[in-house]
Motif scaffolding. Structure first.
Motif, PDB file in Angstrom:
ATOM      1  N   MET A  97       0.473  -1.199  -0.030  1.00 22.24           N
ATOM      2  CA  MET A  97       0.322  -0.372  -0.015  1.00 22.24           C
ATOM      3  C   MET A  97       1.178   1.206   0.029  1.00 22.24           C
ATOM      4  O   MET A  97       0.782   2.629  -0.762  1.00 22.24           O
ATOM      5  CB  MET A  97      -0.834   0.016   1.172  1.00 22.24           C
ATOM      6  N   MET A  98       2.216   1.346   0.386  1.00 23.64           N
ATOM      7  CA  MET A  98       2.513   2.471   0.915  1.00 23.64           C
ATOM      8  C   MET A  98       3.473   2.592  -0.632  1.00 23.64           C
ATOM      9  O   MET A  98       3.871   3.869  -0.530  1.00 23.64           O
ATOM     10  CB  MET A  98       3.681   2.809   1.677  1.00 23.64           C
ATOM     11  N   ILE A  99       4.074   1.508  -0.892  1.00 27.78           N
ATOM     12  CA  ILE A  99       4.556   1.863  -2.641  1.00 27.78           C
ATOM     13  C   ILE A  99       3.236   2.527  -3.542  1.00 27.78           C
ATOM     14  O   ILE A  99       3.730   2.867  -4.305  1.00 27.78           O
ATOM     15  CB  ILE A  99       5.302   0.376  -3.259  1.00 27.78           C
ATOM     16  N   ALA A 100       2.224   1.620  -3.599  1.00 27.29           N
ATOM     17  CA  ALA A 100       1.944   2.278  -4.147  1.00 27.29           C
ATOM     18  C   ALA A 100       1.092   3.551  -4.510  1.00 27.29           C
ATOM     19  O   ALA A 100      -0.164   4.200  -5.186  1.00 27.29           O
ATOM     20  CB  ALA A 100      -0.117   1.251  -4.087  1.00 27.29           C
ATOM     21  N   VAL A 101       1.114   4.894  -3.032  1.00 32.25           N
ATOM     22  CA  VAL A 101       0.899   5.773  -2.711  1.00 32.25           C
ATOM     23  C   VAL A 101       1.778   6.588  -2.863  1.00 32.25           C
ATOM     24  O   VAL A 101       2.148   7.184  -3.646  1.00 32.25           O
ATOM     25  CB  VAL A 101       0.568   5.739  -1.294  1.00 32.25           C
ATOM     26  N   ALA A 102       3.159   5.414  -2.480  1.00 35.42           N
ATOM     27  CA  ALA A 102       4.710   6.424  -3.073  1.00 35.42           C
ATOM     28  C   ALA A 102       4.608   6.657  -4.750  1.00 35.42           C
ATOM     29  O   ALA A 102       5.298   7.984  -4.745  1.00 35.42           O
ATOM     30  CB  ALA A 102       5.746   6.213  -2.358  1.00 35.42           C
ATOM     31  N   CYS A 103       3.867   6.144  -5.339  1.00 39.98           N
ATOM     32  CA  CYS A 103       4.975   5.725  -6.886  1.00 39.98           C
ATOM     33  C   CYS A 103       3.721   7.306  -7.910  1.00 39.98           C
ATOM     34  O   CYS A 103       4.851   7.656  -8.229  1.00 39.98           O
ATOM     35  CB  CYS A 103       3.806   4.994  -7.578  1.00 39.98           C
ATOM     36  N   PRO A 104       3.094   7.648  -7.370  1.00 43.05           N
ATOM     37  CA  PRO A 104       2.081   8.266  -8.311  1.00 43.05           C
ATOM     38  C   PRO A 104       3.277  10.420  -7.769  1.00 43.05           C
ATOM     39  O   PRO A 104       3.354  10.863  -8.507  1.00 43.05           O
ATOM     40  CB  PRO A 104       0.898   8.568  -8.705  1.00 43.05           C
ATOM     41  N   MET A 112       8.118   9.895 -16.327  1.00 45.32           N
ATOM     42  CA  MET A 112       8.263   9.141 -16.172  1.00 45.32           C
ATOM     43  C   MET A 112       6.802   7.930 -16.004  1.00 45.32           C
ATOM     44  O   MET A 112       6.249   8.631 -15.008  1.00 45.32           O
ATOM     45  CB  MET A 112       8.852   8.377 -15.314  1.00 45.32           C
ATOM     46  N   PRO A 113       6.452   7.390 -16.391  1.00 39.82           N
ATOM     47  CA  PRO A 113       5.118   6.824 -16.452  1.00 39.82           C
ATOM     48  C   PRO A 113       5.147   5.548 -14.572  1.00 39.82           C
ATOM     49  O   PRO A 113       6.471   5.386 -14.391  1.00 39.82           O
ATOM     50  CB  PRO A 113       5.392   5.234 -17.585  1.00 39.82           C
ATOM     51  N   GLN A 114       4.318   5.513 -13.642  1.00 42.28           N
ATOM     52  CA  GLN A 114       4.262   5.381 -13.252  1.00 42.28           C
ATOM     53  C   GLN A 114       4.276   3.677 -12.721  1.00 42.28           C
ATOM     54  O   GLN A 114       4.227   3.131 -11.798  1.00 42.28           O
ATOM     55  CB  GLN A 114       2.792   5.406 -11.915  1.00 42.28           C
ATOM     56  N   VAL A 153       9.454  -1.740 -10.671  1.00 43.52           N
ATOM     57  CA  VAL A 153      10.887  -1.728  -9.977  1.00 43.52           C
ATOM     58  C   VAL A 153      10.764  -1.567  -8.848  1.00 43.52           C
ATOM     59  O   VAL A 153      11.663  -2.545  -8.044  1.00 43.52           O
ATOM     60  CB  VAL A 153      12.060  -0.180 -10.698  1.00 43.52           C
ATOM     61  N   PHE A 154       9.817  -1.034  -8.309  1.00 45.65           N
ATOM     62  CA  PHE A 154      10.078  -1.309  -6.404  1.00 45.65           C
ATOM     63  C   PHE A 154       9.453  -2.717  -6.526  1.00 45.65           C
ATOM     64  O   PHE A 154       9.945  -3.119  -5.478  1.00 45.65           O
ATOM     65  CB  PHE A 154       8.503  -0.677  -5.818  1.00 45.65           C
ATOM     66  N   GLY A 155       8.189  -3.149  -7.519  1.00 47.72           N
ATOM     67  CA  GLY A 155       8.272  -4.777  -6.863  1.00 47.72           C
ATOM     68  C   GLY A 155       9.418  -5.918  -7.133  1.00 47.72           C
ATOM     69  O   GLY A 155       9.379  -6.898  -6.688  1.00 47.72           O
ATOM     70  N   ALA A 156      10.613  -5.225  -7.724  1.00 51.11           N
ATOM     71  CA  ALA A 156      11.294  -5.632  -8.118  1.00 51.11           C
ATOM     72  C   ALA A 156      12.401  -6.101  -7.330  1.00 51.11           C
ATOM     73  O   ALA A 156      12.947  -7.309  -6.684  1.00 51.11           O
ATOM     74  CB  ALA A 156      12.043  -5.568  -9.572  1.00 51.11           C
ATOM     75  N   ILE A 157      12.471  -5.235  -6.097  1.00 51.65           N
ATOM     76  CA  ILE A 157      13.083  -4.522  -5.095  1.00 51.65           C
ATOM     77  C   ILE A 157      12.402  -5.259  -3.658  1.00 51.65           C
ATOM     78  O   ILE A 157      13.082  -6.176  -2.531  1.00 51.65           O
ATOM     79  CB  ILE A 157      12.970  -2.835  -4.768  1.00 51.65           C
ATOM     80  N   PHE A 158      11.173  -5.044  -3.585  1.00 48.96           N
ATOM     81  CA  PHE A 158      10.498  -5.519  -2.680  1.00 48.96           C
ATOM     82  C   PHE A 158       9.178  -6.927  -2.685  1.00 48.96           C
ATOM     83  O   PHE A 158       8.324  -7.098  -2.433  1.00 48.96           O
ATOM     84  CB  PHE A 158       9.166  -4.633  -1.852  1.00 48.96           C
ATOM     85  N   GLY A 159      10.311  -7.787  -3.911  1.00 44.89           N
ATOM     86  CA  GLY A 159       9.324  -9.240  -4.262  1.00 44.89           C
ATOM     87  C   GLY A 159       9.085  -9.929  -3.918  1.00 44.89           C
ATOM     88  O   GLY A 159       9.801  -9.876  -2.102  1.00 44.89           O
ATOM     89  N   PRO A 160       8.738 -11.007  -3.142  1.00 42.17           N
ATOM     90  CA  PRO A 160       8.440 -11.948  -2.788  1.00 42.17           C
ATOM     91  C   PRO A 160       9.876 -12.422  -2.284  1.00 42.17           C
ATOM     92  O   PRO A 160       9.863 -13.121  -1.012  1.00 42.17           O
ATOM     93  CB  PRO A 160       8.008 -13.609  -3.250  1.00 42.17           C
ATOM     94  N   PHE A 161      11.185 -12.478  -2.250  1.00 45.87           N
ATOM     95  CA  PHE A 161      12.302 -13.125  -2.486  1.00 45.87           C
ATOM     96  C   PHE A 161      12.930 -11.800  -1.433  1.00 45.87           C
ATOM     97  O   PHE A 161      13.496 -12.101  -0.196  1.00 45.87           O
ATOM     98  CB  PHE A 161      13.381 -13.209  -3.345  1.00 45.87           C
TER      99      PHE A 161
END
Length: 51
Positions: A12-19, A30-32, A38-46
């Motif tokens: 939720m914090m990532i979804a609010v911070a991106c825009p 830059m497109p949202q 990028v944040f999904g790759a960084i904070f992904g399940p691993f």
């Protein structure tokens, strides 16, 4: 249960911070979606498994 709430709050914090971040970058727009990927790759399940 706590792990689920922590990961949901991070998402939720990532979804609010991106825009907000995309509006703060001057110059080329830059497109949202790029930041979300990028944040999904960084904070992904691993990474979230280690928190």
């Amino acid at each position: 249960m706590t792990y689920g709430l922590v990961s949901l709050s991070i998402i939720m914090m990532i979804a609010v911070a991106c825009p907000i971040i995309t509006q703060l970058i001057p110059g080329k727009p830059m497109p949202q979606t790029v930041l979300l990927l990028v944040f999904g790759a960084i904070f992904g399940p691993f990474i979230l498994d280690k928190i």
